[in-house]
Scaffold this motif. Structure first.
Motif, PDB file in Angstrom:
ATOM      1  N   SER A   6     -14.091  -0.196  11.090  1.00 53.77           N
ATOM      2  CA  SER A   6     -13.146   0.888  10.774  1.00 53.77           C
ATOM      3  C   SER A   6     -11.724   0.532  11.196  1.00 53.77           C
ATOM      4  CB  SER A   6     -13.563   2.182  11.469  1.00 53.77           C
ATOM      5  OG  SER A   6     -14.791   2.618  10.961  1.00 53.77           O
ATOM      6  N   MET A   7     -11.598  -0.013  12.399  1.00 56.11           N
ATOM      7  CA  MET A   7     -10.276  -0.395  12.884  1.00 56.11           C
ATOM      8  C   MET A   7      -9.682  -1.484  11.993  1.00 56.11           C
ATOM      9  SD  MET A   7      -8.411  -2.900  14.502  1.00 56.11           S
ATOM     10  CE  MET A   7      -9.770  -3.968  14.934  1.00 56.11           C
ATOM     11  N   GLY A   8     -10.520  -2.388  11.526  1.00 56.55           N
ATOM     12  CA  GLY A   8     -10.041  -3.452  10.646  1.00 56.55           C
ATOM     13  C   GLY A   8      -9.473  -2.907   9.350  1.00 56.55           C
ATOM     14  N   GLY A   9     -10.106  -1.874   8.817  1.00 58.63           N
ATOM     15  CA  GLY A   9      -9.577  -1.241   7.607  1.00 58.63           C
ATOM     16  C   GLY A   9      -8.232  -0.591   7.856  1.00 58.63           C
ATOM     17  N   ALA A  10      -8.104   0.075   8.994  1.00 54.97           N
ATOM     18  CA  ALA A  10      -6.822   0.695   9.349  1.00 54.97           C
ATOM     19  C   ALA A  10      -5.762  -0.367   9.567  1.00 54.97           C
ATOM     20  CB  ALA A  10      -6.989   1.560  10.603  1.00 54.97           C
ATOM     21  N   ALA A  37       1.633   6.628   9.062  1.00 53.87           N
ATOM     22  CA  ALA A  37       0.395   5.857   9.203  1.00 53.87           C
ATOM     23  C   ALA A  37       0.388   5.069  10.512  1.00 53.87           C
ATOM     24  CB  ALA A  37       0.220   4.917   8.013  1.00 53.87           C
ATOM     25  N   LEU A  38       1.530   4.521  10.893  1.00 50.58           N
ATOM     26  CA  LEU A  38       1.612   3.828  12.179  1.00 50.58           C
ATOM     27  C   LEU A  38       1.296   4.791  13.323  1.00 50.58           C
ATOM     28  CD1 LEU A  38       4.854   1.704  11.648  1.00 50.58           C
ATOM     29  CD2 LEU A  38       2.489   0.875  11.613  1.00 50.58           C
ATOM     30  N   GLY A  39       1.819   5.998  13.236  1.00 51.55           N
ATOM     31  CA  GLY A  39       1.539   7.016  14.238  1.00 51.55           C
ATOM     32  C   GLY A  39       0.061   7.386  14.282  1.00 51.55           C
ATOM     33  N   TYR A  40      -0.574   7.461  13.133  1.00 48.47           N
ATOM     34  CA  TYR A  40      -2.006   7.759  13.087  1.00 48.47           C
ATOM     35  C   TYR A  40      -2.816   6.649  13.765  1.00 48.47           C
ATOM     36  CZ  TYR A  40      -1.312  11.624   9.778  1.00 48.47           C
ATOM     37  OH  TYR A  40      -0.938  12.794   9.175  1.00 48.47           O
ATOM     38  N   PHE A  41      -2.400   5.411  13.552  1.00 46.42           N
ATOM     39  CA  PHE A  41      -3.089   4.288  14.197  1.00 46.42           C
ATOM     40  C   PHE A  41      -2.998   4.426  15.716  1.00 46.42           C
ATOM     41  CE2 PHE A  41      -3.734   0.028  15.818  1.00 46.42           C
ATOM     42  CZ  PHE A  41      -4.762  -0.461  15.030  1.00 46.42           C
ATOM     43  N   VAL A  42      -1.807   4.768  16.202  1.00 49.37           N
ATOM     44  CA  VAL A  42      -1.615   4.985  17.641  1.00 49.37           C
ATOM     45  C   VAL A  42      -2.515   6.127  18.117  1.00 49.37           C
ATOM     46  CG1 VAL A  42       0.040   5.726  19.410  1.00 49.37           C
ATOM     47  CG2 VAL A  42       0.703   4.017  17.710  1.00 49.37           C
ATOM     48  N   ASP A  43      -2.563   7.204  17.346  1.00 47.41           N
ATOM     49  CA  ASP A  43      -3.415   8.343  17.721  1.00 47.41           C
ATOM     50  C   ASP A  43      -4.893   7.952  17.765  1.00 47.41           C
ATOM     51  OD1 ASP A  43      -1.145   9.936  17.818  1.00 47.41           O
ATOM     52  OD2 ASP A  43      -1.513  10.875  15.862  1.00 47.41           O
ATOM     53  N   LEU A  44      -5.331   7.211  16.763  1.00 46.96           N
ATOM     54  CA  LEU A  44      -6.737   6.828  16.669  1.00 46.96           C
ATOM     55  C   LEU A  44      -7.164   5.859  17.766  1.00 46.96           C
ATOM     56  CD1 LEU A  44      -7.273   6.287  12.842  1.00 46.96           C
ATOM     57  CD2 LEU A  44      -8.471   7.922  14.296  1.00 46.96           C
ATOM     58  N   TYR A  45      -6.295   4.919  18.081  1.00 47.88           N
ATOM     59  CA  TYR A  45      -6.692   3.838  18.978  1.00 47.88           C
ATOM     60  C   TYR A  45      -5.919   3.823  20.297  1.00 47.88           C
ATOM     61  CZ  TYR A  45      -9.208   2.588  14.853  1.00 47.88           C
ATOM     62  OH  TYR A  45     -10.048   2.651  13.772  1.00 47.88           O
ATOM     63  N   GLY A  46      -5.193   4.888  20.564  1.00 49.26           N
ATOM     64  CA  GLY A  46      -4.446   4.989  21.818  1.00 49.26           C
ATOM     65  C   GLY A  46      -5.321   4.988  23.052  1.00 49.26           C
ATOM     66  N   ASP A  47      -6.540   5.456  22.900  1.00 50.51           N
ATOM     67  CA  ASP A  47      -7.485   5.457  24.019  1.00 50.51           C
ATOM     68  C   ASP A  47      -8.404   4.240  23.982  1.00 50.51           C
ATOM     69  OD1 ASP A  47      -6.512   7.827  25.102  1.00 50.51           O
ATOM     70  OD2 ASP A  47      -7.870   9.063  23.920  1.00 50.51           O
ATOM     71  N   LEU A  55       0.816  -1.201   0.000  1.00 50.04           N
ATOM     72  CA  LEU A  55       0.000   0.000   0.000  1.00 50.04           C
ATOM     73  C   LEU A  55       0.860   1.265   0.000  1.00 50.04           C
ATOM     74  CD1 LEU A  55      -2.882   1.178   0.189  1.00 50.04           C
ATOM     75  CD2 LEU A  55      -2.620   1.142   2.654  1.00 50.04           C
ATOM     76  N   PHE A  56       1.985   1.226   0.702  1.00 50.00           N
ATOM     77  CA  PHE A  56       2.814   2.423   0.815  1.00 50.00           C
ATOM     78  C   PHE A  56       3.949   2.443  -0.198  1.00 50.00           C
ATOM     79  CE2 PHE A  56       0.653   1.911   4.823  1.00 50.00           C
ATOM     80  CZ  PHE A  56       0.156   3.180   5.026  1.00 50.00           C
ATOM     81  N   ALA A  57       4.041   1.431  -1.036  1.00 51.72           N
ATOM     82  CA  ALA A  57       5.001   1.364  -2.144  1.00 51.72           C
ATOM     83  C   ALA A  57       6.414   1.738  -1.721  1.00 51.72           C
ATOM     84  CB  ALA A  57       4.526   2.244  -3.297  1.00 51.72           C
ATOM     85  N   GLY A  58       6.852   1.202  -0.589  1.00 49.64           N
ATOM     86  CA  GLY A  58       8.213   1.441  -0.135  1.00 49.64           C
ATOM     87  C   GLY A  58       8.460   2.814   0.468  1.00 49.64           C
ATOM     88  N   GLN A  59       7.429   3.584   0.649  1.00 54.48           N
ATOM     89  CA  GLN A  59       7.576   4.929   1.216  1.00 54.48           C
ATOM     90  C   GLN A  59       7.577   4.831   2.745  1.00 54.48           C
ATOM     91  OE1 GLN A  59       4.788   7.707  -0.474  1.00 54.48           O
ATOM     92  NE2 GLN A  59       4.955   6.741  -2.476  1.00 54.48           N
ATOM     93  N   GLY A 110      -0.924  -3.617   7.471  1.00 51.33           N
ATOM     94  CA  GLY A 110      -0.399  -4.970   7.359  1.00 51.33           C
ATOM     95  C   GLY A 110      -0.598  -5.791   8.621  1.00 51.33           C
ATOM     96  N   ALA A 111      -1.452  -5.325   9.528  1.00 52.54           N
ATOM     97  CA  ALA A 111      -1.773  -6.066  10.752  1.00 52.54           C
ATOM     98  C   ALA A 111      -2.871  -7.074  10.407  1.00 52.54           C
ATOM     99  CB  ALA A 111      -2.201  -5.115  11.860  1.00 52.54           C
ATOM    100  N   ILE A 112      -2.474  -8.129   9.729  1.00 54.64           N
ATOM    101  CA  ILE A 112      -3.404  -9.074   9.125  1.00 54.64           C
ATOM    102  C   ILE A 112      -4.254  -9.813  10.157  1.00 54.64           C
ATOM    103  CG2 ILE A 112      -3.588 -11.092   7.611  1.00 54.64           C
ATOM    104  CD1 ILE A 112      -2.614  -8.418   6.298  1.00 54.64           C
TER     105      ILE A 112
END
Length: 115
Positions: free
Chosen positions: A48-52, A12-22, A1-5, A57-59
């Motif tokens: 929604s969490m499943g999509g994130a 994106a990992l940081g956003y996941f932490v922000d979204l689900y940190g609480d 998805l991130f094409a090596g970027q 890659g958290a299969i």
């Protein structure tokens, strides 16, 4: 998805932490039997969490979310009672908390203030 970027992936990992940190508020409400805590709201949050999780890659989390989605929506939803749903939601809630903790550590974050 991130094409090596790498930088984009780290963001994106940081956003996941922000979204689900609480945690998963709708799931927690449902599990606690709180007013407004519905299986539909918990299902939407898990979806929604499943999509994130899939994007990162958290299969295993993605698969668990998909399993819960089937339990909450569609034909099978009528066959699954709340007592069958609860352990699945608890397991996903715990897995999200564990992933957030590990990501926070790996990213060098301490709580929401470090975002």
């Amino acid at each position: 998805l991130f094409a090596g970027q790498r930088a984009l992936y780290m963001q994106a990992l940081g956003y996941f932490v922000d979204l689900y940190g609480d945690g998963l508020a709708a799931v927690d409400k449902f599990l606690a039997g709180a007013p407004g805590g519905t299986r539909e709201a918990a299902g939407r949050e898990i979806h929604s969490m499943g999509g994130a999780a899939a994007a990162l890659g958290a299969i295993e989390l993605e698969n668990a979310a998909h399993r819960i989605d089937k339990m909450v929506r569609g034909e099978r939803a009528r066959l699954v009672d709340d007592e069958q749903l609860r352990p699945e939601l608890q397991a996903v809630r715990d897995a999200v908390a564990d992933l957030v903790a590990r990501l926070s550590e790996a990213l060098g974050r301490r709580g929401k203030a470090a975002t």
